[in-house]
Design a protein around this motif. Structure first.
Motif, PDB file in Angstrom:
ATOM      1  N   THR A  45       0.681  -1.540  -0.068  1.00  0.00           N
ATOM      2  CA  THR A  45       0.046  -0.039  -0.015  1.00  0.00           C
ATOM      3  C   THR A  45       0.725   1.275   0.118  1.00  0.00           C
ATOM      4  O   THR A  45       1.095   1.811  -0.614  1.00  0.00           O
ATOM      5  CB  THR A  45      -0.643   0.368   1.215  1.00  0.00           C
ATOM      6  OG1 THR A  45      -1.359  -1.080   1.237  1.00  0.00           O
ATOM      7  CG2 THR A  45      -1.750   1.084   0.955  1.00  0.00           C
ATOM      8  N   VAL A  46       2.017   1.367   0.394  1.00  0.00           N
ATOM      9  CA  VAL A  46       2.931   2.483   0.503  1.00  0.00           C
ATOM     10  C   VAL A  46       3.620   2.822  -0.288  1.00  0.00           C
ATOM     11  O   VAL A  46       3.761   3.434  -1.014  1.00  0.00           O
ATOM     12  CB  VAL A  46       3.971   1.840   2.323  1.00  0.00           C
ATOM     13  CG1 VAL A  46       4.575   2.893   2.389  1.00  0.00           C
ATOM     14  CG2 VAL A  46       3.019   2.245   3.563  1.00  0.00           C
ATOM     15  N   GLY A  49       1.053   3.998  -3.298  1.00  0.00           N
ATOM     16  CA  GLY A  49       0.403   4.945  -2.937  1.00  0.00           C
ATOM     17  C   GLY A  49       2.216   6.388  -3.240  1.00  0.00           C
ATOM     18  O   GLY A  49       1.476   6.755  -4.121  1.00  0.00           O
ATOM     19  N   ALA A  53       1.591   8.586  -6.246  1.00  0.00           N
ATOM     20  CA  ALA A  53       2.158  10.370  -6.578  1.00  0.00           C
ATOM     21  C   ALA A  53       3.526  10.342  -6.952  1.00  0.00           C
ATOM     22  O   ALA A  53       2.331  11.911  -7.563  1.00  0.00           O
ATOM     23  CB  ALA A  53       2.982  10.432  -5.026  1.00  0.00           C
TER      24      ALA A  53
END
Length: 80
Positions: A45-46, A49, A53
């Motif tokens: 998930t990180v 993300g 971004a």
């Protein structure tokens, strides 16, 4: 630092830096499958993300030409 002139009254105080215990700490518990899966999901998930971004931020990092900014006019300036 300054040295003490009087001797240290207790030998264990002077030897505290080199003391080693012969007691072994308890072994760590193994992580369960759900904990491993949760950690992997959190890592994914990180990472997703950060990649998202970067992908959404790339257009704002591209150098823009001056033509596009001059050709865009607001509707408020049309009436003048």
């Amino acid at each position: 630092m300054f040295r003490r002139r009087e001797p240290v009254p207790f030998a264990f105080v002077a030897e505290a830096e080199r003391y080693r215990s012969n007691v072994t700490p308890p072994s760590r518990e193994r992580a369960s499958r759900s904990q491993i899966a949760g950690r992997a999901l959190m890592g994914l998930t990180v990472a997703a993300g950060l990649v998202g971004a970067l992908l959404f931020g790339m257009p704002s990092l591209q150098p823009s030409t001056q033509d596009t900014h001059q050709s865009q006019r607001s509707e408020a300036s049309d009436g003048r």
